[in-house]
Design an enzyme around this catalytic site. Structure first.
Site, PDB file in Angstrom:
ATOM      1  N   GLU A  41      74.119  20.544  -3.486  1.00  0.00           N
ATOM      2  CA  GLU A  41      74.263  21.159  -4.801  1.00  0.00           C
ATOM      3  C   GLU A  41      73.955  20.146  -5.907  1.00  0.00           C
ATOM      4  OE1 GLU A  41      77.797  23.505  -7.316  1.00  0.00           O
ATOM      5  OE2 GLU A  41      78.269  22.459  -5.455  1.00  0.00           O
ATOM      6  N   LYS A 112      74.088  30.263  -8.648  1.00  0.00           N
ATOM      7  CA  LYS A 112      75.508  30.290  -8.268  1.00  0.00           C
ATOM      8  C   LYS A 112      76.262  31.309  -9.117  1.00  0.00           C
ATOM      9  CE  LYS A 112      79.331  26.979  -7.506  1.00  0.00           C
ATOM     10  NZ  LYS A 112      79.697  25.542  -7.601  1.00  0.00           N
ATOM     11  N   CYS A 148      78.050  26.263  -2.733  1.00  0.00           N
ATOM     12  CA  CYS A 148      79.440  25.801  -2.719  1.00  0.00           C
ATOM     13  C   CYS A 148      80.458  26.929  -2.863  1.00  0.00           C
ATOM     14  CB  CYS A 148      79.644  24.724  -3.781  1.00  0.00           C
ATOM     15  SG  CYS A 148      81.054  23.617  -3.403  1.00  0.00           S
TER      16      CYS A 148
END
Length: 546
Positions: A41, A112, A148
């Protein structure tokens, strides 16, 4: 399909360094037969970039680096994390995103959705949450790529009743990949394994997870990248605190050559030791420094910091300064000298008696008729601070702070004295854990002198002084502090566990009153789930005593 996971140590904002490292590992993965290599990430810019993300040039440099990386992706594809601009006028200016690059082109962008804002995280300050999810098609397979938190916490973003994977699973993916920047704490690895395993079982898909490694000021990333089969069984786990690249061969929906293994966590004190060494090493290397200085008292805290610094930087790069006062015992000086002899670092002995006496004489007219008290004790501590800062300035050393978490919590330290420094090495390590560190460091032979371990802790700022004169016994203090700080328990809840009410209320009041001191201390290497600093933000003038 052969998939490589690249567990690397990035440097925030160092685009030349990060880009070269990423391209080198693309070439290495290609040489090892990988079809796809996966990076962490926000790998291109480093994590957390914080307010660097508010500079247009910073985002442009991220994009330029991504384009350079794309030119290396021929005969191999890659997944790489970076911030990308939000072209819609509404919302935040950026997305926390990942590029899928193939044949020199950026073919897909994944964004994300679930942006953490707890503890050390502050992603919603910078990023717009995603609201559209598509699988990536590659070599006849569908990849469900998440970033994540999108595979961790379905309740973090109130806009979603489900996680991005609940949307992606409807597209019938063949494999899940999660890229992460998951910080270390000594109790986090077990939780991480369970969460990832549960996801693999829930969606009945094999899962590859890549985490970064390395320290970014106070936040330490431990790596521990993992691979799971579709039953949620762990097949492989990369080393902790080290860079690594591994290639995994897949046929249909199975990894070839791997059988289920057990996650066997190392003892807490072992991983704390490794994390602190990495934290020191990266703080110095990424700041462009190589030499450290610290005050060495003969006590256990400074001995531990000195030993850790020598392991991280090499003893030839560590200067220990012994600064005895007129109250210092002979054994304290000898204990410090014994440590220096054991680890081979440099040292100087600079007594503070003359400096402290000079201050006492200078202040005598103003303090006329008033008794010796904390004021004179603090003057001695500040004399020591002046000396180690002078050594820092004169020789280009970086000062290591040696205060432990118990002291930081209750304010048992002197501002501009023993609380000064550039980085707090053990400020997230309770005193009882400091003793455990000493035992661990001594497991193969005496490094920390035995007398530094067994003698009663003392600042030696007045005759016969002991920490226990001002503080409860550390065994009790640390248990109450842990309940209040890490577990966020109220005073009534702690008292209900059987602790004395007056003691609990006294300790909590000390913690809250000392907040102004902690605002002025150096950044502290984070090893616990709740460290002082950006992970615990309290008002200075608040009255709440819990």
């Amino acid at each position: 399909m052969n998939i490589a996971l690249a567990q690397l140590n990035y440097h925030i904002g160092n685009f030349e360094y990060n880009t070269k490292k990423i391209i080198d590992n693309i070439n290495l993965a290609k040489a090892r037969g990988a079809d796809l290599v996966v990076f962490a990430e926000l790998a291109i810019c480093g994590y957390p970039a914080r307010d660097f993300l508010e500079f247009d040039e910073f985002i442009e440099l991220c994009e330029a680096a991504a384009q350079e990386i794309a030119l290396s992706c021929h005969g191999i594809a890659c997944i790489i994390g970076l911030p990308v601009k939000n072209d819609v006028l509404a919302g935040k200016d950026l997305y926390n995103a990942a590029y899928f690059i193939e044949d020199g082109q950026i073919r897909d962008i994944v964004k994300k959705a679930l942006l953490p804002t707890y503890d050390v995280f502050d992603e919603y300050r910078y990023f717009e949450p995603a609201n559209h999810f598509e699988c990536i098609s590659f070599k006849g397979k569908k990849i469900a790529l998440t970033i994540c938190e999108d595979l961790w916490n379905i309740n973090n973003n109130p806009l979603y009743a489900s996680s991005p994977m609940d949307e992606l699973i409807r597209q019938k993916p063949d494999i899940m990949i999660n890229i992460a920047a998951s910080p270390f704490s000594y109790c986090h690895d077990d939780e991480r394994v369970v969460v990832l395993s549960d996801n693999a079982k829930k969606y009945k898909l094999p899962l590859l997870y890549v985490n970064q490694v390395g320290a970014q000021t106070e936040i330490i990333f431990d790596g521990g990248s993992m691979v799971f089969d579709k039953q949620g069984k762990l097949l492989d786990e990369m080393p902790y605190f080290k860079e690594e690249l591994r290639v995994y061969q897949m046929e249909n929906d199975q990894f070839i050559g791997y059988a289920p293994i057990e996650h066997t966590p190392a003892p807490d004190i072992e991983v704390i030791h490794e994390a602190l060494i990495l934290g020191i090493k990266d703080y110095f290397s990424k700041s462009g420094f190589s030499k450290a200085v610290l005050g060495l008292s003969g006590g256990i805290d400074s001995a531990i910091v000195c030993a850790l610094a020598c392991r991280a930087l090499g003893p030839e790069n560590v200067m220990a300064v012994l600064m005895p006062s007129k109250y210092s015992s002979d054994h304290s000086i000898q204990d410090a000298l014994d440590l220096v002899a054991n680890i081979g670092c440099k040292h100087e002995i600079i007594p503070i008696k003359e400096a402290a006496d000079a201050f006492d004489q200078m202040m005598a007219p103003a303090f006329k008729g008033l008794p010796f008290n904390l004021t004179e004790e603090n003057i001695q501590a500040r004399c020591r601070g002046i000396i180690v800062m002078a050594m820092s300035n004169k020789f280009g050393y970086i000062l290591l702070n040696t205060s432990n978490k118990s002291e930081c919590a209750v304010g048992y330290g002197t501002l501009y004295g023993d609380m000064c420094g550039a980085i707090g090495v053990i400020g997230d390590v309770y005193k009882t854990q400091v003793y455990q560190l000493a035992a661990y460091i001594n497991k193969d032979g005496i490094v920390i002198p035995e007398n530094s371990i067994v003698k009663p802790p003392s600042a030696e700022l007045r005759p016969g002084q002991k920490d226990s004169d001002s503080l409860p016994d550390y065994d009790i203090l640390d248990k109450i502090l842990f309940q209040y700080i890490e577990l966020k328990q109220s005073s009534s809840a702690i008292i209900a566990q059987g602790y004395e009410e007056a003691l609990v209320r006294r300790i909590i009041k000390m913690v809250n009153t000392a907040e102004f001191k902690r605002y002025q201390t150096p950044p502290i290497l984070r090893v616990s789930p709740k460290a002082f600093g950006m992970g615990r933000r309290m008002p200075i003038v608040g009255k709440y005593l819990s």
